[in-house]
Design a protein around this motif. Structure first.
Motif, PDB file in Angstrom:
ATOM      1  N   UNK A 247       0.817  -1.203   0.000  1.00 44.54           N
ATOM      2  CA  UNK A 247       0.000   0.000   0.000  1.00 44.54           C
ATOM      3  C   UNK A 247       0.859   1.264   0.000  1.00 44.54           C
ATOM      4  N   UNK A 248       1.929   1.251   0.767  1.00 48.03           N
ATOM      5  CA  UNK A 248       2.808   2.418   0.827  1.00 48.03           C
ATOM      6  C   UNK A 248       3.379   2.733  -0.551  1.00 48.03           C
ATOM      7  N   UNK A 249       3.689   1.703  -1.323  1.00 47.76           N
ATOM      8  CA  UNK A 249       4.234   1.905  -2.666  1.00 47.76           C
ATOM      9  C   UNK A 249       3.255   2.666  -3.552  1.00 47.76           C
ATOM     10  N   UNK A 250       1.977   2.306  -3.493  1.00 37.94           N
ATOM     11  CA  UNK A 250       0.970   2.975  -4.324  1.00 37.94           C
ATOM     12  C   UNK A 250       0.774   4.418  -3.865  1.00 37.94           C
ATOM     13  N   UNK A 251       0.726   4.617  -2.561  1.00 39.66           N
ATOM     14  CA  UNK A 251       0.535   5.973  -2.021  1.00 39.66           C
ATOM     15  C   UNK A 251       1.722   6.866  -2.382  1.00 39.66           C
ATOM     16  N   UNK A 252       2.931   6.327  -2.290  1.00 37.17           N
ATOM     17  CA  UNK A 252       4.117   7.109  -2.658  1.00 37.17           C
ATOM     18  C   UNK A 252       4.092   7.465  -4.144  1.00 37.17           C
ATOM     19  N   UNK A 253       3.632   6.531  -4.977  1.00 39.34           N
ATOM     20  CA  UNK A 253       3.506   6.819  -6.407  1.00 39.34           C
ATOM     21  C   UNK A 253       2.500   7.941  -6.642  1.00 39.34           C
ATOM     22  N   UNK A 254       1.394   7.931  -5.887  1.00 41.10           N
ATOM     23  CA  UNK A 254       0.401   8.999  -6.020  1.00 41.10           C
ATOM     24  C   UNK A 254       1.000  10.345  -5.635  1.00 41.10           C
ATOM     25  N   UNK A 255       1.751  10.380  -4.547  1.00 36.93           N
ATOM     26  CA  UNK A 255       2.352  11.631  -4.089  1.00 36.93           C
ATOM     27  C   UNK A 255       3.332  12.179  -5.123  1.00 36.93           C
ATOM     28  N   UNK A 256       4.148  11.304  -5.708  1.00 36.81           N
ATOM     29  CA  UNK A 256       5.104  11.756  -6.732  1.00 36.81           C
ATOM     30  C   UNK A 256       4.389  12.185  -8.007  1.00 36.81           C
ATOM     31  N   UNK A 257       3.380  11.423  -8.409  1.00 38.91           N
ATOM     32  CA  UNK A 257       2.693  11.701  -9.672  1.00 38.91           C
ATOM     33  C   UNK A 257       1.968  13.032  -9.646  1.00 38.91           C
ATOM     34  N   UNK A 258       1.375  13.367  -8.506  1.00 37.08           N
ATOM     35  CA  UNK A 258       0.608  14.609  -8.418  1.00 37.08           C
ATOM     36  C   UNK A 258       1.411  15.757  -7.824  1.00 37.08           C
ATOM     37  N   UNK A 259       2.634  15.481  -7.353  1.00 36.71           N
ATOM     38  CA  UNK A 259       3.489  16.528  -6.838  1.00 36.71           C
ATOM     39  C   UNK A 259       2.934  17.228  -5.611  1.00 36.71           C
ATOM     40  N   UNK A 260       2.270  16.465  -4.730  1.00 36.84           N
ATOM     41  CA  UNK A 260       1.695  17.044  -3.518  1.00 36.84           C
ATOM     42  C   UNK A 260       2.592  16.747  -2.316  1.00 36.84           C
ATOM     43  N   UNK A 261       2.371  17.480  -1.239  1.00 43.41           N
ATOM     44  CA  UNK A 261       3.154  17.246  -0.033  1.00 43.41           C
ATOM     45  C   UNK A 261       2.725  15.943   0.646  1.00 43.41           C
ATOM     46  N   UNK A 262       1.423  15.628   0.551  1.00 47.89           N
ATOM     47  CA  UNK A 262       0.906  14.473   1.265  1.00 47.89           C
ATOM     48  C   UNK A 262       0.081  13.574   0.341  1.00 47.89           C
ATOM     49  N   UNK A 263       0.011  12.313   0.693  1.00 47.26           N
ATOM     50  CA  UNK A 263      -0.869  11.347   0.029  1.00 47.26           C
ATOM     51  C   UNK A 263      -1.200  10.267   1.047  1.00 47.26           C
ATOM     52  N   UNK A 264      -2.353   9.610   0.877  1.00 50.24           N
ATOM     53  CA  UNK A 264      -2.750   8.597   1.857  1.00 50.24           C
ATOM     54  C   UNK A 264      -3.755   7.624   1.267  1.00 50.24           C
ATOM     55  N   UNK A 265      -3.759   6.415   1.810  1.00 49.26           N
ATOM     56  CA  UNK A 265      -4.855   5.468   1.644  1.00 49.26           C
ATOM     57  C   UNK A 265      -5.575   5.449   2.979  1.00 49.26           C
ATOM     58  N   UNK A 266      -6.763   6.050   3.011  1.00 48.31           N
ATOM     59  CA  UNK A 266      -7.507   6.203   4.250  1.00 48.31           C
ATOM     60  C   UNK A 266      -8.601   5.146   4.359  1.00 48.31           C
ATOM     61  N   UNK A 267      -8.926   4.781   5.583  1.00 47.99           N
ATOM     62  CA  UNK A 267     -10.052   3.890   5.876  1.00 47.99           C
ATOM     63  C   UNK A 267     -10.977   4.635   6.826  1.00 47.99           C
ATOM     64  N   UNK A 268     -12.251   4.707   6.477  1.00 50.05           N
ATOM     65  CA  UNK A 268     -13.229   5.402   7.302  1.00 50.05           C
ATOM     66  C   UNK A 268     -13.859   4.417   8.270  1.00 50.05           C
ATOM     67  N   UNK A 269     -13.531   4.576   9.548  1.00 50.41           N
ATOM     68  CA  UNK A 269     -14.050   3.715  10.599  1.00 50.41           C
ATOM     69  C   UNK A 269     -15.259   4.411  11.245  1.00 50.41           C
ATOM     70  N   UNK A 270     -15.780   3.851  12.332  1.00 52.63           N
ATOM     71  CA  UNK A 270     -16.998   4.366  12.961  1.00 52.63           C
ATOM     72  C   UNK A 270     -16.981   5.886  13.094  1.00 52.63           C
ATOM     73  N   UNK A 271     -16.040   6.407  13.874  1.00 58.22           N
ATOM     74  CA  UNK A 271     -16.000   7.849  14.134  1.00 58.22           C
ATOM     75  C   UNK A 271     -14.618   8.428  13.885  1.00 58.22           C
ATOM     76  N   UNK A 272     -13.843   7.760  13.036  1.00 61.74           N
ATOM     77  CA  UNK A 272     -12.493   8.234  12.769  1.00 61.74           C
ATOM     78  C   UNK A 272     -12.079   7.896  11.337  1.00 61.74           C
ATOM     79  N   UNK A 273     -11.087   8.630  10.869  1.00 62.49           N
ATOM     80  CA  UNK A 273     -10.365   8.262   9.640  1.00 62.49           C
ATOM     81  C   UNK A 273      -9.017   7.711  10.081  1.00 62.49           C
ATOM     82  N   UNK A 274      -8.718   6.506   9.615  1.00 64.40           N
ATOM     83  CA  UNK A 274      -7.447   5.874   9.949  1.00 64.40           C
ATOM     84  C   UNK A 274      -6.688   5.603   8.660  1.00 64.40           C
ATOM     85  N   UNK A 275      -5.401   5.955   8.625  1.00 68.40           N
ATOM     86  CA  UNK A 275      -4.593   5.792   7.421  1.00 68.40           C
ATOM     87  C   UNK A 275      -3.843   4.463   7.461  1.00 68.40           C
ATOM     88  N   UNK A 276      -4.160   3.616   6.491  1.00 69.70           N
ATOM     89  CA  UNK A 276      -3.386   2.386   6.359  1.00 69.70           C
ATOM     90  C   UNK A 276      -2.003   2.698   5.802  1.00 69.70           C
TER      91      UNK A 276
END
Length: 381
Positions: A247-276
């Motif tokens: 998963x980290x590999x895909x997220x890092x590719x997204x960050x490089x491809x779009x040239x952003x400071x941050x990128x994430x694969x998020x999971x929406x739990x009951x009352x929180x967002x948790x980043x895998x």
């Protein structure tokens, strides 16, 4: 040998379900990408210019008698079109025309009832029975004649239903020496299907401003959908687990491809967002109430926020007016195998940028890559 799905690149994607047996099974090739799902995704994209996601639910044992039970286990309302391939087993078993008419009518009415009002249903006629090597015989000739009789009934039943179309399998199954089916057969059948499916699917993609507002779901429906979504999240078994390179590999590719400071694969739990997985200096968990991804998963398409500081939905968000001072965000929903939107693949930055510069096709491809890893993990588990 691969996951029962296929897709073609593009935005505003069409979601297709192929259900049944026979041509849906992919005999003769090792990948669903070479079988009917992949061939149909490419054929539809070539006509529409949109992306296509094809899910497959098929079994050699599926027949008209088993189909209602199997279909009700699927979330049919999420599909733009449903392709049904049934009949060969019933033709060879010499199912009576009367029984076929009665049970087929009940099945197709169930499909129209359980699917969305904009879902189109396509009933594929019988494949040439004698093109199946084991039935290239006198018995096969009997089955072929009965298949033709069932097809005539199928065409008549489909004419009585407003959202159902019958498609006769006029494309020949040519095969290759020593093979039951080849990629060429599936490509021919996909072209035949796409010719009939393209116009109804196009009609579902109205120009901006032409579509009527979608009715709001009843509170009990919203609760039921959220409960199903949360079950899918829990069923993945990834919450509060260690980072994984896949998963980290895909997220890092997204960050490089779009040239952003941050990128994430998020999971929406009951009352929180948790980043895998995430790239950049970010907390791994934030309240769901201020999650951009929680808004992303409300719809099947991308969410792009060009400048959060001027966006009415996000300008008062704690992550915008305070650390990390998000201005730009682009996210695409990530789905479980059963179709629930469990999180998002997203990129974001402290600097705004024009939304028209965002490669939504690439964003979707990266989200689908995450989905593929989730499916592979489930299969291994």
């Amino acid at each position: 040998m691969d996951a029962p799905q296929a897709h073609s690149p593009g935005t505003d994607s069409d979601r297709i379900l192929i259900f049944g047996s026979g041509p849906a099974l992919g005999w003769g090739v090792l990948s669903h990408d070479l079988a009917l799902p992949g061939a149909l995704a490419r054929a539809l994209s070539a006509r529409s210019g949109r992306g296509v996601d094809v899910d497959l639910a098929a079994s050699p044992a599926t027949s008209l008698g088993t189909a209602p039970r199997e279909l009700t286990a699927l979330r049919l309302c999420r599909f733009d079109a449903i392709v049904i391939t049934l009949g060969a087993r019933d033709a060879l078993n010499l199912t009576s025309v009367r029984v076929w008419r009665r049970e087929l009518t009940a099945l197709l009415r169930l499909l129209e009832q359980e699917s969305s009002r904009t879902t189109h249903i396509f009933m594929l006629g019988n494949q040439p029975i004698r093109s199946i090597p084991v039935f290239d015989s006198l018995l096969g000739s009997v089955g072929a004649r009965h298949a033709a009789a069932l097809d005539r009934v199928t065409a008549e039943v489909c004419q009585t239903l407003p959202r159902t179309t019958f498609i006769a399998m006029t494309a020949a199954a040519r095969g290759e020496p020593g093979r039951f089916r080849s990629a060429t057969d599936y490509r021919n059948w996909a072209e035949l299907l796409a010719d009939s499916m393209a116009a109804p699917l196009d009609a579902g993609h109205l120009a901006p401003g032409d579509a009527s507002p979608a009715p709001e779901a009843a509170p009990q429906d919203v609760r039921g959908l959220e409960e199903a979504r949360q079950r899918a999240v829990d069923g993945l078994g990834i919450l509060d687990t260690d980072p994984e390179e896949r998963f980290t590999r895909i997220v890092a590719l997204a960050q490089r491809s779009f040239g952003t400071r941050w990128a994430a694969f998020t999971v929406t739990d009951h009352d929180r967002q948790w980043d895998k997985a995430n790239v950049g200096t970010l907390p791994q968990e934030i309240p769901r109430s201020c999650s951009f991804s929680d808004v992303t998963i409300r719809d099947p398409g991308p969410l792009v926020v060009a400048d959060a500081r001027t966006d009415p939905l996000f300008r008062a968000n704690p992550l915008v007016i305070g650390e990390p001072y998000i201005r730009f965000y682009a996210g695409f929903p990530v789905e479980s195998a059963s179709g629930e939107r469990i999180g998002a693949l997203c990129v974001f930055d402290p600097m705004p940028r024009p939304s028209g510069e965002i490669d939504l096709v690439l964003l979707r491809e990266l989200a689908l890559a995450v989905q593929g890893e989730l499916r592979r993990g489930a299969l291994v588990g």
